[in-house]
Design an enzyme around this catalytic site. Structure first.
Site, PDB file in Angstrom:
ATOM      1  N   LYS A 205      33.122  37.427  47.555  1.00  0.00           N
ATOM      2  CA  LYS A 205      31.734  37.723  46.714  1.00  0.00           C
ATOM      3  C   LYS A 205      30.603  37.102  47.159  1.00  0.00           C
ATOM      4  O   LYS A 205      30.532  36.037  47.461  1.00  0.00           O
ATOM      5  CB  LYS A 205      32.152  37.628  45.175  1.00  0.00           C
ATOM      6  CG  LYS A 205      33.172  38.660  44.623  1.00  0.00           C
ATOM      7  CD  LYS A 205      33.209  39.045  43.315  1.00  0.00           C
ATOM      8  CE  LYS A 205      34.122  40.071  43.049  1.00  0.00           C
ATOM      9  NZ  LYS A 205      34.546  40.129  41.673  1.00  0.00           N
ATOM     10  N   ARG A 239      42.729  38.290  42.447  1.00  0.00           N
ATOM     11  CA  ARG A 239      42.508  39.578  43.174  1.00  0.00           C
ATOM     12  C   ARG A 239      41.896  38.880  44.448  1.00  0.00           C
ATOM     13  O   ARG A 239      40.907  38.471  44.589  1.00  0.00           O
ATOM     14  CB  ARG A 239      41.375  40.472  42.561  1.00  0.00           C
ATOM     15  CG  ARG A 239      41.251  41.751  42.994  1.00  0.00           C
ATOM     16  CD  ARG A 239      40.601  42.769  42.156  1.00  0.00           C
ATOM     17  NE  ARG A 239      40.464  43.985  42.559  1.00  0.00           N
ATOM     18  CZ  ARG A 239      39.418  44.178  43.619  1.00  0.00           C
ATOM     19  NH1 ARG A 239      38.654  43.375  44.116  1.00  0.00           N
ATOM     20  NH2 ARG A 239      39.482  45.455  44.114  1.00  0.00           N
TER      21      ARG A 239
HETATM   22  C1  9MG Z   1      37.817  46.196  41.180  1.00  0.00           C
HETATM   23  N1  9MG Z   1      37.209  44.811  41.316  1.00  0.00           N
HETATM   24  C2  9MG Z   1      36.360  44.272  42.066  1.00  0.00           C
HETATM   25  N2  9MG Z   1      36.067  42.976  41.565  1.00  0.00           N
HETATM   26  C3  9MG Z   1      36.879  42.840  40.495  1.00  0.00           C
HETATM   27  C4  9MG Z   1      37.215  41.841  39.824  1.00  0.00           C
HETATM   28  O1  9MG Z   1      36.626  40.532  39.882  1.00  0.00           O
HETATM   29  N3  9MG Z   1      38.088  41.837  38.894  1.00  0.00           N
HETATM   30  C5  9MG Z   1      38.887  43.168  38.694  1.00  0.00           C
HETATM   31  N4  9MG Z   1      39.802  43.143  37.594  1.00  0.00           N
HETATM   32  N5  9MG Z   1      38.593  43.988  39.384  1.00  0.00           N
HETATM   33  C6  9MG Z   1      37.719  43.936  40.409  1.00  0.00           C
END
Ligand code: 9MG
Length: 262
Positions: A205, A239
């Site tokens: 990110k 994730r």
């Molecule tokens: C789909 N998506 C993209 N970034 C995310 C994040 O930080 N958390 C979750 N739950 N989904 C995400």
């Protein structure tokens, strides 16, 4: 949780594989590397990304869900805000709904409740396309996020989604400045009092890009540092696009943390 985007531009394989083949191959690699959940998304939430119709999203996501469940018997999560995808994805064998819009689209609460799937709600303001215009908060970010998630859990419960089906996510990068994101990671532990599993998505990110001055392809070390900090503060699910290195970072963090319990 390994990220599997099934948008047409996600597989840069020079046209040698179909999207399905490429998705299966990528999921297999992530499972081999230690992923316990595959998060399948057919709509990008990046600012400026194309809007996808529910028909298109269904067509992209549901066959991949069915194939992965059949071939690997793995736990699949649906990265979607679309009620039709929730319903059809559940029928195809998915186990989790991961909705960055926290079931705010018309019909989403009802679809999620009827599905009996686990549900992840995430902090965000507005829509991904405009969220960065809504970053003025009256209270410290961790308090805003806490209150938002507490409210979404309550709304979901009122709609028939029991609390034990719910996962919460502070939404790193969604309607937040770099300072918010860093502070939120520093105070992540405060969300433990929601008494629900914490999901954290920081992989590749822009908070890493901004803090370190790195382009997206050079953000792995920063992401691993954040993964370790998240685990130390109680994150249950990470994730990530980079499953193998993240599993190592988590296992290393755990090796240290469990010594504290002896
Ligand atoms: C789909 N998506 C993209 N970034 C995310 C994040 O930080 N958390 C979750 N739950 N989904 C995400």
């Amino acid at each position: 949780m390994g990220v599997l985007n099934v948008t047409p531009d996600s597989f840069s394989d020079g046209g040698h594989y179909t999207t399905m083949d490429a998705a299966v191959r990528q999921a297999e690699n992530m499972l081999r590397d230690g992923a316990r959940i595959i998060d399948i998304g057919g709509e990008s939430t990046r600012p400026g990304a194309e809007v996808v119709s529910s028909e298109e999203e269904l067509e992209r996501v549901v066959p991949v869900v069915a194939r992965l469940v059949e071939e690997f018997g793995c736990l699949v999560s649906l990265d979607t805000s679309c009620p039709e995808v929730m319903r059809e994805g559940a029928k195809a064998g998915a186990g989790i709904i991961n909705d960055v819009r926290s079931l705010t689209r018309e019909g989403a609460l009802e679809a999620a409740a009827a599905s009996e799937l686990a549900v992840c709600v995430m902090h965000m303001r507005g829509e991904p396309a405009t969220m960065q215009q809504q970053v003025d908060y009256g209270a410290p970010i961790e308090e805003e996020v806490f209150r938002f998630l507490e409210d979404r859990v309550r709304v979901c419960q009122a709609a028939g989604i029991s609390k034990d089906r719910m996962i919460v996510d502070p939404g790193f990068g969604f309607a937040k400045t770099i300072e918010h994101n860093l502070r939120l990671m520093n105070r992540l532990h405060s969300l433990q009092s929601l008494e629900r599993p914490l999901l954290v998505g920081v992989s590749r990110k822009s908070m890493i890009g901004k803090a370190l001055g790195r382009e997206v392809e050079d953000r792995l070390p920063g992401g691993l540092a954040l993964a370790a900090l998240a685990v130390q503060q109680g994150a249950a699910i990470l994730r990530t696009h980079d499953v193998g290195p993240t599993v190592d970072a988590v296992n290393m963090a755990w090796a240290v943390l469990k010594e504290g319990t002896n």
